[in-house]
Structure formats: structure tokens, C-alpha cells
Design a protein around this motif. Sequence first.
Motif, PDB file in Angstrom:
ATOM      1  N   UNK A   1       8.489  -7.518 -12.837  1.00  0.00           N
ATOM      2  CA  UNK A   1       7.728  -6.306 -12.507  1.00  0.00           C
ATOM      3  C   UNK A   1       7.033  -6.563 -11.182  1.00  0.00           C
ATOM      4  N   UNK A   2       7.175  -5.679 -10.203  1.00  0.00           N
ATOM      5  CA  UNK A   2       6.482  -5.865  -8.924  1.00  0.00           C
ATOM      6  C   UNK A   2       5.742  -4.600  -8.542  1.00  0.00           C
ATOM      7  N   UNK A   3       4.531  -4.797  -8.070  1.00  0.00           N
ATOM      8  CA  UNK A   3       3.721  -3.671  -7.617  1.00  0.00           C
ATOM      9  C   UNK A   3       3.367  -3.913  -6.159  1.00  0.00           C
ATOM     10  N   UNK A   4       3.719  -2.949  -5.300  1.00  0.00           N
ATOM     11  CA  UNK A   4       3.436  -3.093  -3.865  1.00  0.00           C
ATOM     12  C   UNK A   4       2.111  -2.410  -3.534  1.00  0.00           C
ATOM     13  N   UNK A   5       1.176  -3.215  -3.012  1.00  0.00           N
ATOM     14  CA  UNK A   5      -0.166  -2.704  -2.751  1.00  0.00           C
ATOM     15  C   UNK A   5      -0.466  -2.652  -1.262  1.00  0.00           C
ATOM     16  N   UNK A   6      -1.214  -1.638  -0.860  1.00  0.00           N
ATOM     17  CA  UNK A   6      -1.669  -1.518   0.529  1.00  0.00           C
ATOM     18  C   UNK A   6      -3.152  -1.875   0.548  1.00  0.00           C
ATOM     19  N   UNK A   7      -3.498  -3.026   1.160  1.00  0.00           N
ATOM     20  CA  UNK A   7      -4.863  -3.549   1.054  1.00  0.00           C
ATOM     21  C   UNK A   7      -5.524  -3.785   2.418  1.00  0.00           C
ATOM     22  N   UNK A   8      -5.528  -2.796   3.303  1.00  0.00           N
ATOM     23  CA  UNK A   8      -6.052  -3.021   4.652  1.00  0.00           C
ATOM     24  C   UNK A   8      -7.547  -3.359   4.693  1.00  0.00           C
ATOM     25  N   UNK A   9      -8.334  -2.771   3.806  1.00  0.00           N
ATOM     26  CA  UNK A   9      -9.779  -3.013   3.871  1.00  0.00           C
ATOM     27  C   UNK A   9     -10.109  -4.436   3.414  1.00  0.00           C
TER      28      UNK A   9
ATOM     29  N   UNK B   1      -4.598   4.143   6.083  1.00  0.00           N
ATOM     30  CA  UNK B   1      -5.945   4.010   5.532  1.00  0.00           C
ATOM     31  C   UNK B   1      -6.832   5.140   6.045  1.00  0.00           C
ATOM     32  N   UNK B   2      -6.692   5.468   7.339  1.00  0.00           N
ATOM     33  CA  UNK B   2      -7.490   6.537   7.925  1.00  0.00           C
ATOM     34  C   UNK B   2      -7.284   7.878   7.235  1.00  0.00           C
ATOM     35  N   UNK B   3      -6.042   8.171   6.880  1.00  0.00           N
ATOM     36  CA  UNK B   3      -5.760   9.425   6.174  1.00  0.00           C
ATOM     37  C   UNK B   3      -6.396   9.391   4.781  1.00  0.00           C
TER      38      UNK B   3
ATOM     39  N   UNK C   1       0.183  13.483   7.170  1.00  0.00           N
ATOM     40  CA  UNK C   1       0.349  13.444   5.718  1.00  0.00           C
ATOM     41  C   UNK C   1       0.847  12.073   5.262  1.00  0.00           C
ATOM     42  N   UNK C   2       0.399  11.629   4.088  1.00  0.00           N
ATOM     43  CA  UNK C   2       0.820  10.329   3.548  1.00  0.00           C
ATOM     44  C   UNK C   2       2.349  10.214   3.400  1.00  0.00           C
ATOM     45  N   UNK C   3       3.044  11.234   2.861  1.00  0.00           N
ATOM     46  CA  UNK C   3       4.505  11.076   2.753  1.00  0.00           C
ATOM     47  C   UNK C   3       5.173  10.833   4.113  1.00  0.00           C
ATOM     48  N   UNK C   4       4.641  11.465   5.164  1.00  0.00           N
ATOM     49  CA  UNK C   4       5.184  11.237   6.513  1.00  0.00           C
ATOM     50  C   UNK C   4       5.040   9.762   6.893  1.00  0.00           C
ATOM     51  N   UNK C   5       3.876   9.202   6.622  1.00  0.00           N
ATOM     52  CA  UNK C   5       3.650   7.799   6.991  1.00  0.00           C
ATOM     53  C   UNK C   5       4.519   6.870   6.153  1.00  0.00           C
ATOM     54  N   UNK C   6       4.571   7.119   4.846  1.00  0.00           N
ATOM     55  CA  UNK C   6       5.408   6.279   3.982  1.00  0.00           C
ATOM     56  C   UNK C   6       6.854   6.269   4.467  1.00  0.00           C
ATOM     57  N   UNK C   7       7.334   7.441   4.840  1.00  0.00           N
ATOM     58  CA  UNK C   7       8.703   7.567   5.319  1.00  0.00           C
ATOM     59  C   UNK C   7       8.892   6.794   6.634  1.00  0.00           C
ATOM     60  N   UNK C   8       7.870   6.864   7.504  1.00  0.00           N
ATOM     61  CA  UNK C   8       7.969   6.157   8.784  1.00  0.00           C
ATOM     62  C   UNK C   8       8.043   4.640   8.597  1.00  0.00           C
ATOM     63  N   UNK C   9       7.360   4.118   7.581  1.00  0.00           N
ATOM     64  CA  UNK C   9       7.442   2.679   7.321  1.00  0.00           C
ATOM     65  C   UNK C   9       8.897   2.241   7.166  1.00  0.00           C
TER      66      UNK C   9
ATOM     67  N   UNK D   1       1.676  -2.528  11.628  1.00  0.00           N
ATOM     68  CA  UNK D   1       0.222  -2.714  11.670  1.00  0.00           C
ATOM     69  C   UNK D   1      -0.496  -1.402  11.962  1.00  0.00           C
ATOM     70  N   UNK D   2       0.024  -0.652  12.919  1.00  0.00           N
ATOM     71  CA  UNK D   2      -0.640   0.592  13.303  1.00  0.00           C
ATOM     72  C   UNK D   2      -0.496   1.651  12.210  1.00  0.00           C
ATOM     73  N   UNK D   3       0.702   1.745  11.628  1.00  0.00           N
ATOM     74  CA  UNK D   3       0.884   2.719  10.540  1.00  0.00           C
ATOM     75  C   UNK D   3      -0.040   2.391   9.370  1.00  0.00           C
ATOM     76  N   UNK D   4      -0.243   1.088   9.158  1.00  0.00           N
ATOM     77  CA  UNK D   4      -1.142   0.676   8.087  1.00  0.00           C
ATOM     78  C   UNK D   4      -2.558   1.214   8.323  1.00  0.00           C
ATOM     79  N   UNK D   5      -3.047   1.097   9.561  1.00  0.00           N
ATOM     80  CA  UNK D   5      -4.385   1.617   9.879  1.00  0.00           C
ATOM     81  C   UNK D   5      -4.433   3.136   9.730  1.00  0.00           C
ATOM     82  N   UNK D   6      -3.384   3.803  10.202  1.00  0.00           N
ATOM     83  CA  UNK D   6      -3.348   5.267  10.108  1.00  0.00           C
ATOM     84  C   UNK D   6      -3.341   5.696   8.641  1.00  0.00           C
TER      85      UNK D   6
END
Lengths: 171, 350
Positions: free
Chosen positions: B176-184, B296-298, B307-315, B289-294
Motif C-alpha cells: 500500500x503506498x500513499x503519496x503525500x505533498x508536504x511542502x510546509x 501549496x499556494x492554491x 486549479x488543483x487538477x491543472x497543477x496535478x496534470x502538469x506534474x 519545485x515551483x509547481x509544488x509551491x504553487x
Amino acid sequence: MQVNTMKCQHCEKPATFHITELTGNTPEELHLCEEHARMYLMQADQPEEPVPTIAGALAQHLKISQTAEELSSLDQESCPVCGITFYEFRHVGRLGCPHDYVHFEQELEPLIVNVHGSTAHVGKKPEQGSTDTDARTELIQLRKQMQDAIAKEDYEKASEMRDRINKINNE
Amino acid sequence: MSIDELAPKCGEWLKGSGPESDIVISSRIRLARNLADFPFIRKCSDTDRIEIENTLHKAVAKIDSWQERVEYVDVSDLSELDRQFLMERQLISREHSEGSGARSVAIDSSEQFSLMINEEDHLRIQVMQSGFDLHTSYDFIDQIDNLIEQNVNFAFHARLGYLTACPTNVGTGMRVSVMLHLPALVMTREIDRVLRSMTKINLAVRGLYGEGSQAMGDFYQISNQVTLGRSERDLIDQISEVVPVIIEYERNARAFLKQESRNELNDKVKRALGILNSAESISSEETMHLLSSVRMGVNLGILDNVQIPTINKLFIHTQPAHLQKLHGMELSSADRNAARAQHLRRSLQN
Ligand SMILES: [Zn+2]
Ligand SMILES: [Zn+2]
């Protein structure tokens, strides 16, 4: 001469691992404590699997519990179904067939306990017959004999093997 | 559905919905299974590999409800670029991509699951989902496993459970794997402490790696190490209890940054978007790195025109193979950086 005063790049502990990374354009020197070295190597090795160095872990375990002679005779032991030797398994970390779990049961146990802290499955079982499938490894041997017969152009023997495989499959 | 048709789309697991999806990018469950009457991959002849493929294809073809849903891709027949593409899309693993001999993948049209055939094990079933809901994912993969198992014999040992090529997967065969976004947590430098506590309870943590195995900063994957001696539900319960603790830490760190260093945070986020919006050439690492900051900003309400889906897709779409597929040709590294910048400008400006 200075002895080991270098600190780990990620924490305050002394760096006891010095890794030269060769995957990039220029070699990169890394100086890490044991914990960070382990984290680094786990990450760099295989992005998918969390326990990549099973062969290493096993080799380490065997080193402390076996003498050199014991280990070398164990290494020559091979599975009657697929032919893998214990030496080959130790080096690649992958088994050759399901029967290896039966044939090398004792040898694998310390390793399995080491990784999982347990020796028995408690989860899901196949719906149709939750019993052992080891009897089906006979099919592995028959299929191998059939392929060998075909390679030798012994088609009579090959078709005999084919019949036996089909018979077992239809039981 | 061909690989070229797949390129401009994006899988269900990237849509940015589902529980806790501001922090949990995706959840994935994988089951390893082997046919009882064949050797494991390492000792397979070419004939064995082909027969394993045929057996599994037949077993899948018998599942009526999947007729329209599942498409096969012969991985051994793909170009390196197409294999890398499927890997970026997480439909196949690195091992499957870089392996040799007969091997294939069955892909669900909405990309909620894929079946890797002749990977490290004969069969690897994989279910992917946006956000954090492992119980739903497990119900789904359990059902897939049952459907396939009706038509084949999986190698099973009365005491050890499902048998796998590597003893690290024996028992449930489940990862089982969970992918987390932890910029802060990365910004507040608490990440190491948080992650160290995970390894103490037998969960593996790894960073996400991009081109050239350089860490991509703010993405971390948590997964179980143990597969034997605990039931599937037990293993899932354990991760389901631990992940919310990390989510809580990340939320607290975000709240702290918002309160204590609002200006720095706003500056970091807006600069990131500024560069992504206007760069003429940009590497895959910098993009991450930059998408990660964006992102979090959203999620913190600092930016409201993305929009978050736009960013996820860009990754995914800015990774090398995707970029080349979308561009319709192979590109050099320098050309990729220019194409990536162009793709980012277009996607973020409208
Ligand atoms: Zn350290
Ligand atoms: Zn064997």
C-alpha cells in the motif's frame, strides 16, 4: 592525519559512509551517517520497492549464524523443481519457483522473520480451495521436460508430456 | 486506445479529488500474484513467459464486465519513449519498463487499475486513486483479484500465504503506498523528524525522484514493509491511522507559516507562479519545485486563478516522455526545456 571527523550532510552524527554517486554527469561525493546512508541507498536503488537489499540482509544474517563450510555446502543446495541454488538466490534476492519455499523452508525462515516479524500468513486465502498449491509444481517439471524434448526434437516424448499436463489440468 | 491517445488525457487518480486531496496526491495498492504451475520469472523459459501471458490474458478475457474497459499493451514491443511514458503515468513500474522478454500491461480505460504481466511476479494488480480512501481501494482490488482468481491457480502455501518471487512480498503480496505533498514540513525543517518516526513503526518512506535521481523535494511516499503475519485489512488500518497524523502535522506547519511568515510565503508562492508563467526554458526538477509551491499556494488560498487538477496534470505532463508524446516527436534535453516552458505558459495562462 585526521580520523573521521567529517559530519553527516544531513545531521550532526559522524559520517561513517562515503558514497561516490556515479549516475550523474560528474561523480558526486556523499558523506552520511549510517541512518542517512541507509535512507539514501534505499531511495536511490529501486524507486518502487521499500526493501531492496534482501540478498544483502540475508547474507549478513548468514554470516553470523553459519560457518564458512556450512555456508558453502548450503550454497550448493538446489531446488529439484527449478534448479535454483541457494547461492544464486542469495546473490539475486529472487527465488526460482513456488517450491523453493518448501525446499528451502528452514533456510528462508530467519530471513522471513527478519523482514516480517512473523512466520504465518493470516490474510486472504484463494476462494477456490484455500489449500497448498505445491502439488501443482509437478506441472513445472513436466513442462520443462516437454520443452527439453521439443528442443531435442523428441516429439513422441513431448506429446506424452503434453498429455500428462492436460490430464493434471483437467482433474 | 493507443499510447498516443493516452498522452493528452490524465488518469482518474490525478483529478485532485477525494478525501484529504490537498495533501494526499494519490493512494495505490498493489497485489503480487504468481501462477502455481510455472516457475517464477527468473527461471522462466521464453516459452513459459509466453504461456503465462496467454493464461492471464485468457483469464482476464473471461471477465465479462471488463470487455470494453481493458486494453492490452505489449510492453516488449514498445519504444523506450513509450515505456518511459507508461512509467511516468505510473501504469507500469521501472522494473517492468526496463525488463526483457515477453511482458505486457492491461490498462483500465479510466486508469483506475492496471495489470502488469511478467514483471517481478507473473501478475501485479495495481489500483490507483486520487486522495486518501484506502478502504475503497482495497475493496476494489480485492474484487479484481477474486475475478481473476476464478480462472487461474495462484501459488499459495497453507502457512505462508501467497508465494512471491521475493520473500519480502510473501503472505498478502500487498503493498500500500500513499503519496503525500508536504511542502510546509519541508520549509519548517520538521520533515526529517516526522519521517523518522515512520520507520520506527515499520513503514517505509521515500522521496519522489525525477530525471537523474535527484530528489524532487516535497513529495513523499509512505508504504508498508511487512506483508506477512497481518491481514490486508490490518495493514490498511495501520496506514489509515498513521497518514492522518502526518496530514495534521503538515496542516499545522502550513498554519504556522501563514501566521508567522506570511510575507515570505506569499513571495515564494507568487514568484513560483511568475517563473512558471514566463520562463522560456525550464528543467523538470525546477518545474517540480515551483509547481509544488504553487500547489501549496492554491490550497492556502494565496492564489485563486489556478486549479488543483491543472497543477496535478502538469506534474505528469511536464515529465520528459509525456512532453515528447504531447509534442509528437523526440526532443533533445535543451529542446525539452523549451517545450516544457511553452507548455507551462499555455496551461497556466488560460
Ligand atoms: Zn545523518
Ligand atoms: Zn525452485
